[in-house]
Design a protein around this motif. Structure first.
Motif, PDB file in Angstrom:
ATOM      1  N   TRP A   1       0.806  -1.212   0.000  1.00 61.01           N
ATOM      2  CA  TRP A   1       0.000   0.000   0.000  1.00 61.01           C
ATOM      3  C   TRP A   1       0.844   1.270   0.000  1.00 61.01           C
ATOM      4  CZ3 TRP A   1      -0.675  -3.874   3.719  1.00 61.01           C
ATOM      5  CH2 TRP A   1      -0.020  -3.681   4.932  1.00 61.01           C
ATOM      6  N   ALA A   2       2.134   1.130  -0.294  1.00 59.56           N
ATOM      7  CA  ALA A   2       3.021   2.293  -0.302  1.00 59.56           C
ATOM      8  C   ALA A   2       2.747   3.218  -1.486  1.00 59.56           C
ATOM      9  CB  ALA A   2       4.490   1.855  -0.317  1.00 59.56           C
ATOM     10  N   ASP A   3       2.180   2.677  -2.548  1.00 58.52           N
ATOM     11  CA  ASP A   3       1.831   3.498  -3.712  1.00 58.52           C
ATOM     12  C   ASP A   3       0.566   2.937  -4.345  1.00 58.52           C
ATOM     13  OD1 ASP A   3       2.645   1.166  -4.959  1.00 58.52           O
ATOM     14  OD2 ASP A   3       4.265   2.076  -6.090  1.00 58.52           O
ATOM     15  N   GLY A   4      -0.024   3.695  -5.218  1.00 57.06           N
ATOM     16  CA  GLY A   4      -1.253   3.275  -5.881  1.00 57.06           C
ATOM     17  C   GLY A   4      -2.482   3.763  -5.133  1.00 57.06           C
ATOM     18  N   ASP A   5      -3.599   3.766  -5.829  1.00 60.27           N
ATOM     19  CA  ASP A   5      -4.849   4.182  -5.209  1.00 60.27           C
ATOM     20  C   ASP A   5      -5.546   2.976  -4.583  1.00 60.27           C
ATOM     21  OD1 ASP A   5      -5.990   2.760  -7.322  1.00 60.27           O
ATOM     22  OD2 ASP A   5      -6.736   4.526  -8.350  1.00 60.27           O
ATOM     23  N   GLY A   6      -6.740   3.214  -4.041  1.00 63.19           N
ATOM     24  CA  GLY A   6      -7.468   2.160  -3.358  1.00 63.19           C
ATOM     25  C   GLY A   6      -7.718   0.938  -4.231  1.00 63.19           C
ATOM     26  N   ALA A   7      -8.026   1.154  -5.506  1.00 64.67           N
ATOM     27  CA  ALA A   7      -8.290   0.035  -6.407  1.00 64.67           C
ATOM     28  C   ALA A   7      -7.031  -0.809  -6.624  1.00 64.67           C
ATOM     29  CB  ALA A   7      -8.832   0.549  -7.735  1.00 64.67           C
TER      30      ALA A   7
ATOM     31  N   VAL B   1      -4.432  -1.050  -4.506  1.00 67.29           N
ATOM     32  CA  VAL B   1      -4.143  -1.755  -3.251  1.00 67.29           C
ATOM     33  C   VAL B   1      -5.086  -2.946  -3.095  1.00 67.29           C
ATOM     34  CG1 VAL B   1      -4.055  -1.555  -0.730  1.00 67.29           C
ATOM     35  CG2 VAL B   1      -3.169   0.306  -2.163  1.00 67.29           C
ATOM     36  N   LEU B   2      -6.359  -2.758  -3.407  1.00 72.59           N
ATOM     37  CA  LEU B   2      -7.318  -3.862  -3.334  1.00 72.59           C
ATOM     38  C   LEU B   2      -6.891  -4.999  -4.259  1.00 72.59           C
ATOM     39  CD1 LEU B   2     -10.011  -4.987  -2.243  1.00 72.59           C
ATOM     40  CD2 LEU B   2     -11.117  -3.897  -4.213  1.00 72.59           C
ATOM     41  N   LYS B   3      -6.468  -4.674  -5.454  1.00 71.16           N
ATOM     42  CA  LYS B   3      -6.029  -5.691  -6.412  1.00 71.16           C
ATOM     43  C   LYS B   3      -4.837  -6.474  -5.851  1.00 71.16           C
ATOM     44  CE  LYS B   3      -4.418  -6.242 -11.154  1.00 71.16           C
ATOM     45  NZ  LYS B   3      -4.063  -5.577 -12.401  1.00 71.16           N
ATOM     46  N   ARG B   4      -3.889  -5.774  -5.227  1.00 70.31           N
ATOM     47  CA  ARG B   4      -2.728  -6.441  -4.627  1.00 70.31           C
ATOM     48  C   ARG B   4      -3.164  -7.362  -3.492  1.00 70.31           C
ATOM     49  NH1 ARG B   4       0.664  -0.868  -4.414  1.00 70.31           N
ATOM     50  NH2 ARG B   4       1.276  -0.827  -6.620  1.00 70.31           N
ATOM     51  N   LEU B   5      -4.071  -6.893  -2.658  1.00 69.96           N
ATOM     52  CA  LEU B   5      -4.545  -7.718  -1.542  1.00 69.96           C
ATOM     53  C   LEU B   5      -5.273  -8.955  -2.055  1.00 69.96           C
ATOM     54  CD1 LEU B   5      -5.786  -4.883   0.854  1.00 69.96           C
ATOM     55  CD2 LEU B   5      -3.799  -6.381   1.206  1.00 69.96           C
ATOM     56  N   LYS B   6      -6.115  -8.795  -3.067  1.00 72.59           N
ATOM     57  CA  LYS B   6      -6.859  -9.936  -3.623  1.00 72.59           C
ATOM     58  C   LYS B   6      -5.927 -10.971  -4.246  1.00 72.59           C
ATOM     59  CE  LYS B   6      -9.919  -8.391  -6.444  1.00 72.59           C
ATOM     60  NZ  LYS B   6     -10.997  -7.775  -7.235  1.00 72.59           N
ATOM     61  N   ALA B   7      -4.739 -10.551  -4.662  1.00 72.22           N
ATOM     62  CA  ALA B   7      -3.786 -11.475  -5.275  1.00 72.22           C
ATOM     63  C   ALA B   7      -3.058 -12.330  -4.246  1.00 72.22           C
ATOM     64  CB  ALA B   7      -2.768 -10.685  -6.109  1.00 72.22           C
ATOM     65  N   LEU B   8      -3.188 -11.997  -2.973  1.00 69.66           N
ATOM     66  CA  LEU B   8      -2.512 -12.757  -1.927  1.00 69.66           C
ATOM     67  C   LEU B   8      -3.173 -14.117  -1.715  1.00 69.66           C
ATOM     68  CD1 LEU B   8      -2.071  -9.959   0.765  1.00 69.66           C
ATOM     69  CD2 LEU B   8      -0.273 -10.953  -0.690  1.00 69.66           C
ATOM     70  N   PRO B   9      -2.377 -15.151  -1.426  1.00 68.49           N
ATOM     71  CA  PRO B   9      -2.967 -16.452  -1.101  1.00 68.49           C
ATOM     72  C   PRO B   9      -3.890 -16.325   0.115  1.00 68.49           C
ATOM     73  CG  PRO B   9      -0.589 -16.635  -1.406  1.00 68.49           C
ATOM     74  CD  PRO B   9      -0.914 -15.169  -1.399  1.00 68.49           C
ATOM     75  N   GLY B  10      -5.085 -16.902  -0.001  1.00 65.89           N
ATOM     76  CA  GLY B  10      -6.031 -16.889   1.103  1.00 65.89           C
ATOM     77  C   GLY B  10      -6.886 -15.642   1.194  1.00 65.89           C
ATOM     78  N   PHE B  11      -6.680 -14.690   0.297  1.00 62.21           N
ATOM     79  CA  PHE B  11      -7.461 -13.455   0.302  1.00 62.21           C
ATOM     80  C   PHE B  11      -8.337 -13.408  -0.943  1.00 62.21           C
ATOM     81  CE2 PHE B  11      -4.656 -12.299   3.569  1.00 62.21           C
ATOM     82  CZ  PHE B  11      -5.088 -11.138   4.173  1.00 62.21           C
ATOM     83  N   GLY B  12      -9.640 -13.429  -0.730  1.00 64.09           N
ATOM     84  CA  GLY B  12     -10.569 -13.245  -1.828  1.00 64.09           C
ATOM     85  C   GLY B  12     -11.074 -11.812  -1.817  1.00 64.09           C
ATOM     86  N   GLU B  13     -12.101 -11.575  -2.564  1.00 64.53           N
ATOM     87  CA  GLU B  13     -12.685 -10.229  -2.684  1.00 64.53           C
ATOM     88  C   GLU B  13     -13.084  -9.655  -1.325  1.00 64.53           C
ATOM     89  OE1 GLU B  13     -14.080  -6.892  -4.823  1.00 64.53           O
ATOM     90  OE2 GLU B  13     -13.280  -8.677  -5.802  1.00 64.53           O
ATOM     91  N   GLN B  14     -13.862 -10.401  -0.569  1.00 63.81           N
ATOM     92  CA  GLN B  14     -14.392  -9.893   0.701  1.00 63.81           C
ATOM     93  C   GLN B  14     -13.274  -9.657   1.716  1.00 63.81           C
ATOM     94  OE1 GLN B  14     -17.544 -12.244   2.406  1.00 63.81           O
ATOM     95  NE2 GLN B  14     -17.778 -10.901   4.145  1.00 63.81           N
ATOM     96  N   LYS B  15     -12.393 -10.616   1.891  1.00 70.27           N
ATOM     97  CA  LYS B  15     -11.304 -10.479   2.863  1.00 70.27           C
ATOM     98  C   LYS B  15     -10.408  -9.298   2.490  1.00 70.27           C
ATOM     99  CE  LYS B  15      -9.742 -14.198   4.773  1.00 70.27           C
ATOM    100  NZ  LYS B  15      -9.913 -14.215   6.217  1.00 70.27           N
TER     101      LYS B  15
ATOM    102  N   PHE C   1      -5.479   2.240  10.779  1.00 65.06           N
ATOM    103  CA  PHE C   1      -4.030   2.344  10.620  1.00 65.06           C
ATOM    104  C   PHE C   1      -3.599   3.549   9.779  1.00 65.06           C
ATOM    105  CE2 PHE C   1      -4.703  -1.831  12.182  1.00 65.06           C
ATOM    106  CZ  PHE C   1      -3.598  -2.094  12.967  1.00 65.06           C
ATOM    107  N   GLY C   2      -4.538   4.365   9.367  1.00 67.76           N
ATOM    108  CA  GLY C   2      -4.182   5.575   8.631  1.00 67.76           C
ATOM    109  C   GLY C   2      -3.680   5.334   7.223  1.00 67.76           C
ATOM    110  N   VAL C   3      -3.852   4.121   6.710  1.00 65.22           N
ATOM    111  CA  VAL C   3      -3.465   3.818   5.329  1.00 65.22           C
ATOM    112  C   VAL C   3      -4.682   4.141   4.468  1.00 65.22           C
ATOM    113  CG1 VAL C   3      -2.742   2.019   3.723  1.00 65.22           C
ATOM    114  CG2 VAL C   3      -1.854   2.035   6.069  1.00 65.22           C
ATOM    115  N   GLN C   4      -4.644   5.313   3.839  1.00 68.55           N
ATOM    116  CA  GLN C   4      -5.822   5.823   3.139  1.00 68.55           C
ATOM    117  C   GLN C   4      -5.477   6.328   1.741  1.00 68.55           C
ATOM    118  OE1 GLN C   4      -7.314   8.718   5.987  1.00 68.55           O
ATOM    119  NE2 GLN C   4      -8.278   7.109   7.193  1.00 68.55           N
ATOM    120  N   PRO C   5      -5.117   5.410   0.840  1.00 69.44           N
ATOM    121  CA  PRO C   5      -4.856   5.847  -0.529  1.00 69.44           C
ATOM    122  C   PRO C   5      -6.135   6.406  -1.151  1.00 69.44           C
ATOM    123  CG  PRO C   5      -4.942   3.450  -0.417  1.00 69.44           C
ATOM    124  CD  PRO C   5      -5.017   3.954   0.991  1.00 69.44           C
TER     125      PRO C   5
END
Length: 189
Positions: free
Chosen positions: A106-112, A114-128, A140-144
């Motif tokens: 989440w160091a760069d990029g907008d919310g979309a 960051v969401l795409k990066r999170l969804k690419a993680l093993p065990g993380f689907g759309e909702q998680k 945590f103040g991470v607000q892209p």
């Protein structure tokens, strides 16, 4: 660190979550089919058992040995074997994709993004991924740019629908009540 986290409802485990973003990510991964307090206490249990909580150490661990660490009483998760594989896969992804530093997601990029990066993680689907993005933004103040929109309903200010909204015992109970009502609506719907 002055941030106060109340996800594990245990001061030592919550302190680790507040200080270590990898611990927070692991807690989110573990948050399925067990109470969220147990899920978010899991990283502290692992840190104690391993001597430290490191993506590299977990990624490099012998799979059978790591599964035994997860399963040792009290087990870190209700399904220690399958979750050990998921935890190791997540740690390996963090090491390979982000050099062991989860904050690079989440160091760069907008919310979309960051969401795409999170969804690419093993065990993380759309909702998680949406819930974790909301947790980052709300606590945590991470607000892209666009993080609330990317998080969807989980990003709504003042909501009580997920772990992202748990800041104390009262809000934990409110989130539980929301989830119970949502399940009942689906069942009766």
């Amino acid at each position: 660190m002055t941030r106060k986290v109340c996800l594990a409802q245990n001061p030592e485990a919550d302190e680790l979550l507040a200080d270590d973003m990898f611990a927070l990510l692991l807690g989110m991964l573990l948050d399925q089919q067990i109470p969220l307090e147990k899920a978010f206490s899991g990283p502290k249990v692992l840190a104690d058992r391993l001597g430290a909580l490191s993506p590299q150490v977990i990624a490099d661990a012998d799979p059978e040995g790591f599964a035994a660490v997860m399963a040792a009483p009290p087990a870190v998760h209700r399904f220690p074997g399958s979750m050990a594989k998921r935890v190791q896969a997540l740690a390996q992804a963090v090491v390979e994709e982000y050099g062991g530093d989860v904050s690079r997601m989440w160091a760069d990029g907008d919310g979309a993004v960051v969401l795409k990066r999170l969804k690419a993680l093993p065990g993380f689907g759309e909702q998680k991924a949406r819930i974790f993005l909301a947790l980052l933004g709300k606590q945590f103040g991470v607000q892209p740019d666009g993080w609330r929109e990317a998080a969807g309903a989980y990003g709504e200010d003042g909501s009580r629908r997920s772990v992202a909204d748990v800041v104390d015992q009262k809000s934990l109970l409110e989130v539980r009540a929301f989830k119970k009502a949502a399940k009942a609506a689906v069942k009766n719907g």
